[in-house]
Design a protein around this motif. Structure first.
Motif, PDB file in Angstrom:
ATOM      1  N   ASP A 156     -74.849 -17.913   7.188  1.00 31.37           N
ATOM      2  CA  ASP A 156     -73.275 -17.860   7.886  1.00 31.37           C
ATOM      3  C   ASP A 156     -73.557 -18.352   9.191  1.00 31.37           C
ATOM      4  O   ASP A 156     -73.862 -17.384   9.831  1.00 31.37           O
ATOM      5  CB  ASP A 156     -72.653 -16.926   7.300  1.00 31.37           C
ATOM      6  N   LYS A 158     -68.663 -18.637  -7.565  1.00 34.21           N
ATOM      7  CA  LYS A 158     -69.775 -18.830  -6.475  1.00 34.21           C
ATOM      8  C   LYS A 158     -69.993 -17.805  -5.414  1.00 34.21           C
ATOM      9  O   LYS A 158     -70.827 -17.197  -5.267  1.00 34.21           O
ATOM     10  CB  LYS A 158     -69.914 -20.343  -5.926  1.00 34.21           C
ATOM     11  N   GLY A 159     -68.970 -17.497  -4.781  1.00 35.43           N
ATOM     12  CA  GLY A 159     -68.620 -16.570  -3.806  1.00 35.43           C
ATOM     13  C   GLY A 159     -68.911 -15.140  -4.132  1.00 35.43           C
ATOM     14  O   GLY A 159     -69.852 -14.371  -3.544  1.00 35.43           O
ATOM     15  N   MET A 215     -75.533 -17.870  -1.071  1.00 41.27           N
ATOM     16  CA  MET A 215     -74.731 -18.858  -1.081  1.00 41.27           C
ATOM     17  C   MET A 215     -75.172 -20.406  -1.452  1.00 41.27           C
ATOM     18  O   MET A 215     -74.755 -21.313  -1.388  1.00 41.27           O
ATOM     19  CB  MET A 215     -73.771 -18.944   0.082  1.00 41.27           C
ATOM     20  N   ILE A 263     -68.027 -15.513   3.812  1.00 42.15           N
ATOM     21  CA  ILE A 263     -67.943 -16.033   2.535  1.00 42.15           C
ATOM     22  C   ILE A 263     -66.566 -16.150   2.215  1.00 42.15           C
ATOM     23  O   ILE A 263     -66.166 -16.998   1.740  1.00 42.15           O
ATOM     24  CB  ILE A 263     -68.749 -15.316   1.552  1.00 42.15           C
ATOM     25  N   SER A 274     -65.696 -19.664   2.406  1.00 42.26           N
ATOM     26  CA  SER A 274     -66.448 -20.337   1.274  1.00 42.26           C
ATOM     27  C   SER A 274     -65.384 -20.040   0.055  1.00 42.26           C
ATOM     28  O   SER A 274     -65.683 -20.956  -1.240  1.00 42.26           O
ATOM     29  CB  SER A 274     -67.671 -20.031   0.993  1.00 42.26           C
ATOM     30  N   ILE A 275     -64.411 -19.022  -0.135  1.00 41.59           N
ATOM     31  CA  ILE A 275     -63.682 -18.828  -1.068  1.00 41.59           C
ATOM     32  C   ILE A 275     -62.325 -19.243  -1.122  1.00 41.59           C
ATOM     33  O   ILE A 275     -61.798 -20.145  -1.440  1.00 41.59           O
ATOM     34  CB  ILE A 275     -63.692 -17.540  -1.571  1.00 41.59           C
ATOM     35  N   TYR A 310     -65.005 -21.569  -7.338  1.00 41.10           N
ATOM     36  CA  TYR A 310     -65.329 -21.013  -5.996  1.00 41.10           C
ATOM     37  C   TYR A 310     -65.286 -19.629  -5.865  1.00 41.10           C
ATOM     38  O   TYR A 310     -66.298 -18.924  -5.202  1.00 41.10           O
ATOM     39  CB  TYR A 310     -64.412 -21.593  -5.085  1.00 41.10           C
TER      40      TYR A 310
END
Lengths: 222, 169
Positions: B21, A144-145, B6, A108, A112-113, A141
């Protein structure tokens, strides 16, 4: 890879870490090297201005680790390589579910970040995005993470994210939280578990030594 | 959200284990189902696989997910997302091409499918089918794409073979 790097690493037996002081990806690897007690040489580099760096790391990001004649780049790959090469202070538990949780949290952060944050910053730097928009995007972001990770860690009452020993999730979380707080005005009171973990990281010598301000290439004012 | 906070796919539910993931799932499957290992024992080759997987899942794919593309279309301008995405793909593919050029095997790392292939195949597929990527710039990746498109395990995983794929026409 430049022959000098391989020769130096082979001769001394010490791995060489290419790093930038404020790079959160480099920060992760520094923590892992410190935790495992690996004696390494720190080499500051700026991929944007060092024309030879592409030979060491074709993606031109930091960090990269030169270990003898072998170069491994990408913090995820470097840390998993170190898990095998330096089994002391293992960063991944044997239990498959806990291991998967560590990998998911790490992923993550690093998929994702951090990449979105980095691109928003570059966008601002290149003038394709104004500073305020860039900051909002980064905060979006990170938020969210962090909310997702808070959910994954719900009920966590251990000293660190997935137990009373530092593990891979912590190695990835600490730099992200640090960057969030020091560069992007993240209000950690919204993420109580992560805020508590940050306090624990700030007390740990391996984490302290890896902080951006403590690196040889950090400007003196830090 | 309960399966994956997520709110991304994929998520794997295996008994009482829930893993989100793709990276975490792939490495979980490596441990849980050791038949047909996707990561070699050799540390250097293993690291190379992981680097390639990371380039895809941190360096390329997050930069063309739909939310970000919509953001770019909105903030920068309609149609601006395509050149931006193409630039990210080009950067990542150029790096991977450098890492595997000279590879003489059938797949990215040799004659057996490894983790790098598992991550490359969908990325190349998306690049070709959604972003008009000119694969002639990446000859090794272009050759691999050809291999993946004829391998049964990869064929069965293609988007249009999935139960939720819209019917064509």
């Amino acid at each position: 890879m430049r022959k000098e790097e391989a020769a130096m690493s082979a001769a001394t037996g010490k791995p060489i870490l290419y790093s930038k002081w404020f790079s959160s990806c480099s920060h992760r690897v520094r923590i892992a090297l410190n935790l495992k007690g690996v004696d390494f040489e720190y080499r500051a580099t700026n991929p944007m201005t060092d024309p030879d760096y592409e030979k060491i790391n074709p993606v031109k990001f930091v960090p990269a680790l030169v270990d003898g004649d072998f170069v491994v780049s990408d913090s995820f790959a470097i840390i998993l390589y170190m898990e095998d090469k330096y089994p002391q202070c293992p960063l991944l538990p044997r239990d498959l579910k806990k291991k998967a949780l560590n990998l998911q949290i790490a992923s993550i952060v690093c998929s994702s970040i951090q990449p979105l944050q980095s691109h928003a910053v570059i966008g601002s730097y290149l003038g394709t995005m104004d500073t305020n928009e860039s900051l909002q995007m980064v905060q979006h972001y990170i938020d969210k993470g962090f909310r997702a990770i808070e959910t994954l860690l719900e009920g966590c009452d251990s000293k660190y994210a997935t137990g009373d020993e530092v593990q891979m999730a912590d190695v990835f979380l600490a730099p992200q939280i640090h960057a969030g707080v020091t560069r992007f005005q993240i209000d950690m009171s919204k993420y109580p578990i992560l805020a508590r973990l940050q306090d624990a990281y700030n007390e740990h010598p391996a984490f302290q030594a890896a902080l951006p301000a403590n690196q040889p290439d950090a400007p003196p004012s830090q | 959200m309960k399966l994956n906070p997520m709110k991304f796919v994929p998520a794997l539910v295996d008994g009482d284990a829930v893993i989100g993931d793709s990276y975490a799932i792939a490495l979980y499957l490596e441990d849980k189902y050791p038949q047909r290992p996707l990561l070699p024992q050799d540390l250097k080759k293993k690291a190379l696989n992981i680097q390639i997987a990371s380039i895809v899942c941190s360096g390329i794919q997050p930069l063309h997910n739909l939310t970000l593309v919509r953001f770019i279309e909105q903030k920068v301008g309609t149609g601006e997302s395509i050149p931006w995405v193409q630039q990210q793909i080009d950067r990542g593919f150029t790096a991977v091409e450098n890492m595997i050029k000279g590879c003489a095997g059938k797949f990215a790392m040799g004659d057996e499918v490894q983790l790098a292939d598992v991550f490359l195949a969908p990325q190349i597929f998306a690049a070709v089918t959604r972003y008009q990527t000119d694969m002639s710039n990446y000859p090794t990746l272009a050759r691999l794409h050809g291999q993946y498109m004829t391998h049964p395990a990869f064929e069965a995983a293609l988007p249009d073979r999935q139960p939720d794929a819209p019917s064509s026409g």
